[in-house]
Structure formats: structure tokens, C-alpha cells
Enzyme design. Sequence first.
Site, PDB file in Angstrom:
ATOM      1  N   LEU A  17       0.824  -1.203   0.000  1.00 34.17           N
ATOM      2  CA  LEU A  17       0.000   0.000   0.000  1.00 34.17           C
ATOM      3  C   LEU A  17       0.861   1.256   0.000  1.00 34.17           C
ATOM      4  O   LEU A  17       0.556   2.235  -0.693  1.00 34.17           O
ATOM      5  CB  LEU A  17      -0.945   0.001   1.201  1.00 34.17           C
ATOM      6  CG  LEU A  17      -1.901   1.193   1.280  1.00 34.17           C
ATOM      7  CD1 LEU A  17      -2.837   1.223   0.085  1.00 34.17           C
ATOM      8  CD2 LEU A  17      -2.700   1.164   2.580  1.00 34.17           C
ATOM      9  N   GLU A 481      23.114  13.307   7.682  1.00 34.12           N
ATOM     10  CA  GLU A 481      22.732  11.964   8.137  1.00 34.12           C
ATOM     11  C   GLU A 481      22.509  10.981   6.984  1.00 34.12           C
ATOM     12  O   GLU A 481      21.678  10.079   7.072  1.00 34.12           O
ATOM     13  CB  GLU A 481      21.487  12.031   9.033  1.00 34.12           C
ATOM     14  CG  GLU A 481      21.666  12.942  10.232  1.00 34.12           C
ATOM     15  CD  GLU A 481      20.427  13.036  11.116  1.00 34.12           C
ATOM     16  OE1 GLU A 481      19.591  12.124  11.064  1.00 34.12           O
ATOM     17  OE2 GLU A 481      20.306  14.029  11.844  1.00 34.12           O
ATOM     18  N   ASP A 596      17.966  14.237  20.143  1.00 33.94           N
ATOM     19  CA  ASP A 596      16.539  14.282  19.825  1.00 33.94           C
ATOM     20  C   ASP A 596      15.717  13.421  20.770  1.00 33.94           C
ATOM     21  O   ASP A 596      16.047  12.250  21.008  1.00 33.94           O
ATOM     22  CB  ASP A 596      16.297  13.796  18.391  1.00 33.94           C
ATOM     23  CG  ASP A 596      16.730  14.817  17.357  1.00 33.94           C
ATOM     24  OD1 ASP A 596      16.837  15.995  17.721  1.00 33.94           O
ATOM     25  OD2 ASP A 596      16.955  14.434  16.201  1.00 33.94           O
ATOM     26  N   CYS A 641       8.619  16.146  18.487  1.00 30.88           N
ATOM     27  CA  CYS A 641       7.642  16.152  17.385  1.00 30.88           C
ATOM     28  C   CYS A 641       6.210  16.161  17.912  1.00 30.88           C
ATOM     29  O   CYS A 641       5.939  15.706  19.020  1.00 30.88           O
ATOM     30  CB  CYS A 641       7.821  14.915  16.518  1.00 30.88           C
ATOM     31  SG  CYS A 641       9.383  14.852  15.639  1.00 30.88           S
ATOM     32  N   HIS A 692       6.051  17.521   6.825  1.00 32.56           N
ATOM     33  CA  HIS A 692       5.318  16.300   6.488  1.00 32.56           C
ATOM     34  C   HIS A 692       4.417  16.491   5.276  1.00 32.56           C
ATOM     35  O   HIS A 692       3.686  15.584   4.896  1.00 32.56           O
ATOM     36  CB  HIS A 692       4.494  15.841   7.691  1.00 32.56           C
ATOM     37  CG  HIS A 692       5.337  15.531   8.887  1.00 32.56           C
ATOM     38  ND1 HIS A 692       5.545  16.449   9.896  1.00 32.56           N
ATOM     39  CD2 HIS A 692       6.057  14.441   9.220  1.00 32.56           C
ATOM     40  CE1 HIS A 692       6.346  15.919  10.800  1.00 32.56           C
ATOM     41  NE2 HIS A 692       6.668  14.706  10.415  1.00 32.56           N
ATOM     42  N   CYS A 724      10.699  19.479  11.547  1.00 38.37           N
ATOM     43  CA  CYS A 724      11.291  18.180  11.849  1.00 38.37           C
ATOM     44  C   CYS A 724      12.400  17.922  10.838  1.00 38.37           C
ATOM     45  O   CYS A 724      12.737  18.780  10.026  1.00 38.37           O
ATOM     46  CB  CYS A 724      10.199  17.104  11.774  1.00 38.37           C
ATOM     47  SG  CYS A 724      10.613  15.568  12.641  1.00 38.37           S
TER      48      CYS A 724
END
Length: 767
Positions: A17, A481, A596, A641, A692, A724
Site C-alpha cells: 500500500l 545523516e 533528539d 515532534c 510532512h 522536523c
Amino acid sequence: MQTTIVGFPRVGANRELKFATEEYFRREITEEQLEAIAKTLRQTHWNTLQTQQLDWIPSGDFSFFDTVLDAAVLFNLIPQKYQALNLSKLETYFAMARGYQGERGDVTALAMKKWFNTNYHYMVPEIEDTVTIKVDASRLVAQIKEAQQLGITPRPTIVGPYTLANLAVYTGKKQAQDLYPKLIEAYQEIFTIIHDLGCEWVQLDEPAFVFDLEDHTQVEIKRLYENLLSGKLQPKVLLQTYFGDVRDLYQTLIDLPVAGIGLDFIEGRKNLELVQTNGFPKDKILVAGVINGKNIWRNQYQQTLNTIEQLQKEAQVVLSTSCSLLHVPYTLENEPDLLDTTRAHFAFAIEKLTELQELKTILTTKDKTALQHNQRLFAQTRFVKNQTVEHAINSLNAQDFTRLPALATRAAIQRDTFDFPILPTTTIGSFPQTKEVKQWRAKAKKGELSASAYQQKLQEKTAACIAFQEEIGLDVLVHGEFERNDMVEYFGERLAGYLFTKKAWVQSYGTRCVKPPIIWGDIYRQAPLSVAESVYAQSLTNKPVKGMLTGPVTILNWSFPREDISLKESTLQLALAIQAEVLDLEKHGIQIIQIDEAALREKLPLRKSDWHSQYLDWAIPAFRLVHSKVKAKTQIHTHMCYSEFTDIIKEIDQMDADVISFEASRSNLDILDALRKQDFQTQVGPGVYDIHSPRIPTVAEIEHTIEKILEKLPVQQVWINPDCGLKTRNEAETYESLRHLVTAAKQKRRDLDANRSLVSRKDRLFV
């Protein structure tokens, strides 16, 4: 004895999905093709549940993005800004989930928050005063008919009215109670539809029933459900709760005219006592959540049988999972590399179906083979202990959790050390993980790319990332990263005590899936975790580059934890391991270190009365332990977050970080009022745009956000950063968005300087 589940993972055994939906977002497949893939996936899941001999099969637990969002669409709780786009139903749905930026308009997405105490995230319905509640049951009906074509009479599943109304945000004068009358009519209309389709039952999910509920709320719920269940044509209602106990509402629930009640006997600490003390109605069924829907360890059958035996004295019992299996991986069959002796201790979603069947067999026949095998399994030693780690934990004292000098003194030292401009700019850490980077990592794992060649490619990518950040003028840089697969898995792979899977994916939100590592033993640092990458990045620039680490609470909360020791002990082990890395980074000249704690709130108990004793009293000190020994001039950042932190702001300030960045844009910067009210002392970076969503914020939009921040917080306290990490975005979106962020911050600095100059000039004129 029957068996059922609350819900089933919807992304598929191999994330079918996820990939199909992302192809649709990229316009590589059509809406019709996406719908066809989804239908095939649902049929596969239903066939699997039949094959596993589940007696009672749900429908409606499938979703393209989120079931709370599905419920909002089901009842037309669609804000006008999305309706005004005049998109198709599916495109409107995705606009609510991800935002929209195109020829039809430019809108941000709905807020996204943690789903109770899990790592799943739900879309927050937004209710306007002009809302018109009406039913669009097309998807609900289609899925019922699909199941019926497979010979299944499903139990349709819908988020219950209380949870739906009380998780929503209200943009005008209306509140949840104002929604109830029309919402009741809408649910009753759905009941009639379901009844006419031949379904005997409907499941209403009400996890909000496990919160602390005051007397007036209990009365409100009682009235809501009595009115809801007063209709004539309706199926039997299963009122399903999970993630905790219903101590405040138990008597009300068993008195309601529902045919079944689902209770969680894993996290619901008092549910067994409630049933034993208060009894359970003989005319109702008790759907008993005795299989853990959130952890991956095998069920200990004898303990579960003892619980069921106690319940059967009071109730007609159906065996079930404690919550939806959405929160665990799909199947162990995807993990052929695990040793058989290791695999034996795990149960993913498919294996939990087997556990239900085996428990049913033990209870209804004389065959105790499965019980005996299970008893032998639990007689084995499965967790690996380390005496050095245990000694280190036992030797901790109060000084180990206290950083000196105090925050105000450190702040003055750091101002002199860094001399940042007002509104310093940075990012949260990660840069986009491109297809190219993922291919390098895959080839390196397979041995198709040598370690030196892989390292060279990562350094080239890091150098380009540093150069871009310098070009646009960010004040504090990150290395990007690129070497990291996941902010938890990456560190777990380098710590002793962890076990890893290849395809044990769990949905976090929408198409975002994570692969939580498994804590298999005592945890300790064997070698540096990130020092080389940070030192290399710092060598490329005179600007400070943040060392990027994941904090102990987040690593714990985003792992599958052990069951033989407390969460506190596991977290302290992690804290000591990360502390060693922090001190190593400092020793190698890294002056700013971000630790974090994105998941700080995740295991916060749902009942406020348990917050401190069961969680905050050790979670907050665990973070302090990580940085308590660094020098005053070393600046410690952290990030959080999904800004549901307004009620624990005091405790967050007690983490004693130097700078804290928060996700804030999707929550309309609500956290700012709480920061001001609490007289928050730590420097703070409320996210100025939503990462996002694929939307690219304009300069003016970010400037407006900064202005809103400065209305609530003093300029000397504010940092400018995205919400974020940028790992999930593509490079084009990221680069343009960050350019806009820096441009907006610099413009705001000029505005502030101009205002100060004007004030100073007026003062001189006055004199």
C-alpha cells in the site's frame, strides 16, 4: 469460544500500500489503479484472516492514510478550504492528509498527532461552525460488499462518536457537545445501512474512554450513547476500548444497551479487577484483549489462561487482541535470517492470529500440546545480561543527573562562544534520503560496494550538503545523516543489546513506515556511534556543525522493549550509552550536540494521575543523565515532534537543554501560549513550516509565522527551524523551502534592526 481482532495491518506484508500510494502521488499510476491495488490488498488480508480461522472478522480497518481521517470524511467533516479546491473525493482526502499546492489552490494539511500512547499518528479533524454533517458511506459499503463476496459477513469498524468529536479541533464557537445531535443522526443512518447489508454487528472504537473522565463527562457519554442506540434498525454494537482501563466508566458501559464491550487486559491494569468486583452482564459479550497488540513477544499462555478463567466466571468471553495489530509487523515469515531459537520468542500480526487459535484449542479441547510447548519456551533464558551495565546503573547518584553551571550562566557563556545573530537559523538534522543514497546503502550491505567506496560517496554527499547550507546562509549546520537508515535503528545497530529485522515494518503515519529494533539484552556502547561523520563535516566549514544523536527515551519508545526489566532500567542503560557518545563528540571539538527526544510523550500514561510516578520521574532525569557532564560552553539541543506538550511544559524545561525545537506548524503554534505561561527558560525553535507535507512555504508565509512567534516569545529566546527532519522530502522541495526560511529570517532581522534604530533615533531626538 470465538476469536477476533480489533484491526489488522493495512500496509501489506511487503508495504504494498505504501509503494502504490507513493506511485499515485508521483502520478505514476492512476486513481483507478490505486483503488484496484487497495482492493486486492484487502482481499488478501481477509483471506489470510479466514485461513487463520479467525471467527469474527472486521472490515473498515483499512485506510489509505488514517482511519480517523476516514471517519471525518465519512461524516463530511471537511473544512471549506479543502472543499473549495473542487478535487475528486480521493484527492480531497489526500489534500487533508498532506496539503495541496497546485493549480486549484494552496492549502496546508490538517494537524497530525500521536495516536494515544503509540508511535502511530492520526489526522486531527478540524470542525468549523459552518460544518454540515452528512453521510458518505460509499467506501464503507464497498468494503462490506467486498468481504461478503469472499463469503465473510464482516463486522464494520468505525471510530466512535465520543472519540471522534473529542479528538477534533474546533475553529469557531462550536464544541464537541454541539456536534452530538447531528452526529447521532449520522451514525444511526450508518447503522441502518449496515443492517440492510446484512451485517449483524458494528464495532465503534472508543479509546478515549480510557482517559481520566470527570463525573460530568461520564454523564455526557451515557447520554450520548443512550440517544445513539435509540434507533429502530440497527446492528448489534460492540463498544471497543483499548490502551488502558475504563475505571471511571465501567458501570456506565455495562449499563448501556450495547451487545458487546471490548476491554484491554494488557494495558488495562484495572480491567480484570473491574469485571471481578462489579460483574459483567449475562446478555452482553466481553471481547477480551488478551493478546498484546503493541509488542512482538510471544504470549505466555498459562498467564493468559488464568486471566480468561477468571473472566469466564463473570462473562461470555470472545478472545481478542488488546488493540489493532496495526502496531506490530506483518509476519515472521519475512524474517528467514533470524535463528529458530530467536524466532520462537516472537509473534508478529500473523503469528498472533495463531496464538488466538491455539488458546481457543487449549480452552475448548483436551489438546494441551500448544500449552506445553509454550511452557517450555518460557522456561528458557531469552535476555542477555551484562554485569558491568548493571553495576553502572546501580551506582548512579543524584549528581549524575545534574548539569552545572545553571542554565542562565551557561547561556551567557554560550552567547560569547558562538556570537549568533538574533533568530539563528538551523535545521532539525536529516536531509533528504534520495534514491541514490538508498541504493548505495543497499549495495554496501550486499558487498557490491566496498566500505571505502561507500564512505567516499557519503563524504561527497556530506560535503555537498554543507556547501548548500553555507550558500544559503544557515547559522548552524548539520551533516545530513546520509549514512543513517533510521534515527533509532542506526544507533541500535551500533549498540550492544539489540536485535534487528529485515522487513518488520510498522506504519507510523500515512505512507511512512518504520522498522523498530528489538531490545534483546543489556545495552551499552561498544564503539563511537557518529563521531567520524560529525568530525568530517565540521572539518569542511568554520560554522558550527551539530552532532546529531537520538535520545534514550526516544530510542526506547521506538524500539520493541524487553519484558523482564522495567522501561526505566532500559532507558537508563541507553542514557549511559548516549552519554559516552556525547562526551566523545565534545572531546573531538563538536561544540553543539543535538539529542533528539522526538518520542518523549509516547509512553506518557494516558491518565494524568500516573504521569509522574510511572514515567516522567525517570524519563526526564534520563535525558539529563545524557548531557550532565558536558562543559558549559557546549550547547545541548533537543527536538520534539507533534506538539502535544502544552501540559508537560514545566517538565520539558526541567530537561535542562540549552535549546529545544518543537514541531509547531500543524498545531497552529499553540505551544507558544504554554511556553509563555510557564515562563519557559530554555531557548526555543518552534517549527516554522510543515515538513510532512510536500508544500513549499513562501517567504511571506514564513515571515508571518515568525511574527506570530515573536508576539509570544522574546526575540533573544527564538531559533528559526523547520518542524522536523527533512529525510522524507525530496531535494527540490527541501532546498527551496530552506532558502525561503533563511530569507525570511534575515528579512525579519533587518526589520527588527530598523525598528531598534528608529527607536534609538527617536530617543536621541527627545533628548
